[in-house]
Design an enzyme around this catalytic site. Structure first.
Site, mmCIF file in Angstrom:
data_model
loop_
_atom_site.group_PDB
_atom_site.id
_atom_site.type_symbol
_atom_site.label_atom_id
_atom_site.label_comp_id
_atom_site.label_asym_id
_atom_site.label_seq_id
_atom_site.Cartn_x
_atom_site.Cartn_y
_atom_site.Cartn_z
ATOM 1 N N TRP A 161 -7.189 5.981 -5.611
ATOM 2 C CA TRP A 161 -6.386 4.821 -6.035
ATOM 3 C C TRP A 161 -7.128 4.024 -7.106
ATOM 4 C CZ3 TRP A 161 -1.766 5.904 -5.079
ATOM 5 C CH2 TRP A 161 -1.369 6.476 -3.873
ATOM 6 N N ASP A 214 -7.227 -4.525 -4.940
ATOM 7 C CA ASP A 214 -6.143 -3.775 -4.322
ATOM 8 C C ASP A 214 -6.404 -3.795 -2.820
ATOM 9 O OD1 ASP A 214 -4.447 -1.878 -3.244
ATOM 10 O OD2 ASP A 214 -4.982 -0.267 -4.643
ATOM 11 N N LYS A 221 1.642 -0.355 4.135
ATOM 12 C CA LYS A 221 0.547 0.088 5.002
ATOM 13 C C LYS A 221 0.391 -0.865 6.194
ATOM 14 C CE LYS A 221 -0.358 3.270 1.917
ATOM 15 N NZ LYS A 221 -1.028 3.006 0.657
HETATM 16 C C1 LIG Z 1 -1.008 3.584 -0.799
HETATM 17 C C2 LIG Z 1 -1.927 2.926 -1.734
HETATM 18 C C3 LIG Z 1 -1.579 2.662 -3.073
HETATM 19 C C4 LIG Z 1 -0.269 3.109 -3.670
HETATM 20 O O1 LIG Z 1 0.748 2.295 -3.239
HETATM 21 P P1 LIG Z 1 2.245 2.460 -3.772
HETATM 22 O O2 LIG Z 1 2.890 1.228 -3.245
HETATM 23 O O3 LIG Z 1 2.792 3.729 -3.180
HETATM 24 O O4 LIG Z 1 2.226 2.517 -5.252
HETATM 25 C C5 LIG Z 1 -2.479 1.999 -3.857
HETATM 26 N N1 LIG Z 1 -3.676 1.602 -3.379
HETATM 27 C C6 LIG Z 1 -4.052 1.842 -2.105
HETATM 28 C C7 LIG Z 1 -5.386 1.377 -1.625
HETATM 29 C C8 LIG Z 1 -3.186 2.507 -1.253
HETATM 30 O O5 LIG Z 1 -3.554 2.751 0.016
#
Ligand SMILES: *Cc1c(COP(=O)(O)O)cnc(C)c1O
Length: 356
Positions: free
Chosen positions: A99, A166, A190
């Site tokens: 990511w 993030d 998540k």
């Molecule tokens: C799942 C995830 C993403 C991607 O998220 P989307 O909403 O599907 O674009 C980005 N960063 C992390 C840390 C993730 O776990």
């Protein structure tokens, strides 16, 4: 057979959240209409956004001078919006996984990207610690929880430049000092809501500093000014987030979530470390409390598929197959994961060990 949900994302949500959201989908606030078929401008919907924003601020003790907005496009769209809005010349990134790498790739379209450190050479099994953040960078981007590799930065870093984090997979799992961040963002699917909404917490004085033109929809100012209502927001996902926020508050807030996360991790990592069949993949001090990754020890490698079959088909463990880039197993233990679920997983690991 009872199912235990260890999916990495979209993932387990509290049953109460799902039931309350489902009820509003049938009849929103007694209006006789579904949450799915009302206008986002309806007078009943504004309070949903207002309460969700207020609970974000309350639960995370967000100081004055920050805005909370809800967007579409997932965390992946933020990878592009962040440099669009904040990268004038140079940005620093910590490469702790896929990511983080994806975020860097987008930033390179807008300016110079400095990778301050990387753990790619060790399949991202640890969090790099000795690095220097360039003081002339516009921001420093980190991924606090590396969902795929099971590593986590579970503290708030010091930085000479604004930190952009993030937190897709560990938001609301611990208290955070928001004042140490320029921006925090993540896909909600998540640890917060059903898929379809992205949260952004941004310090207002970060906005409007780059010289480039920004398309309206990609400009954070648009959404801050319009309170997430510039265009039609993802109404049902936002509602589900609100129910989760209420649930977190009812259950003692982020301090209680942190405590539970530690209890769950102790149970599951305890067994990973004890069981002769398995070992954890992440560096112990960087272990994630959200995604617990483990593999079969070399001498038992051929049992990997048997264990998956046993756990998934005979003991109801859903989603414990590891990401293809790590292999093995991953038990995702987000806020909604119960101690009972963790104990059931441990019992399943012990049972399998006894058979071999
Ligand atoms: C799942 C995830 C993403 C991607 O998220 P989307 O909403 O599907 O674009 C980005 N960063 C992390 C840390 C993730 O776990």
């Amino acid at each position: 057979m009872k199912k235990y949900n260890f999916n990495a994302g979209p993932s387990m949500l509290p049953r109460e959240v799902i039931e309350a959201t489902a009820a509003q989908c049938l009849d929103f606030n007694g209006s006789g209409l579904s949450l799915m078929e009302i206008s986002h401008r309806a007078k009943d919907f504004q309070p949903v956004v207002d309460e969700a924003v207020a609970l974000f601020k309350e639960l995370l003790s967000i100081p004055e001078g920050y805005s909370v907005i809800f967007l579409g496009g997932g965390a992946s769209l933020e990878f592009c919006m962040i440099p669009y809005n904040f990268l004038e010349k140079k940005a620093a990134y910590l490469n702790t996984g896929v990511w983080a790498k994806k975020a860097m790739k987008e930033a390179k379209l807008f300016g110079e990207v400095v990778e301050v450190a990387s753990s790619a050479e060790a399949t991202y099994t640890y969090i790099p610690k000795d690095y220097t953040i360039p003081a002339d960078a516009d921001y420093f981007h980190i991924t606090t929880n590396n969902t795929i590799y099971g590593t986590e930065i579970r503290k708030d870093l010091d930085s000479p430049v604004p930190v952009i984090a993030d937190m897709s997979s560990d938001i609301f799992s611990r208290p955070i000092d928001v004042s140490k961040y320029g921006m925090i963002y993540g896909g909600a699917q998540k640890n917060l809501a059903m898929a379809g909404v992205t949260f952004v917490i941004v310090r207002d004085d970060m906005l409007g500093k780059v010289s480039r033109q920004i398309p309206t929809m990609l400009d954070y100012r648009t959404h801050v000014e319009k309170g997430s209502m510039f265009n039609t927001p993802p109404v049902v996902p936002i509602y589900s987030a609100l129910e989760t926020l209420r649930w977190i508050k009812r259950n003692g807030g982020v301090e209680a979530m942190d405590k539970l996360a530690k209890q769950r991790a102790e149970i599951v990592y305890g067994e990973i470390d004890r069981n002769k069949l398995f070992h954890g993949t992440a560096n112990v001090e960087d272990r994630s409390l959200m995604n617990l990754c483990f593999v079969m020890n070399e001498e038992y490698k051929e049992l990997e598929k048997d264990f998956l079959d046993f756990a998934m088909k005979e003991r109801g463990m859903v989603g414990i197959k590891g990401h293809r880039s790590v292999g093995g197993f991953r038990a995702s233990c987000y806020n909604a994961q119960t101690i009972e679920g963790c104990e059931a997983l441990v019992a399943c690991m012990k049972e399998f060990e006894a058979k071999h």
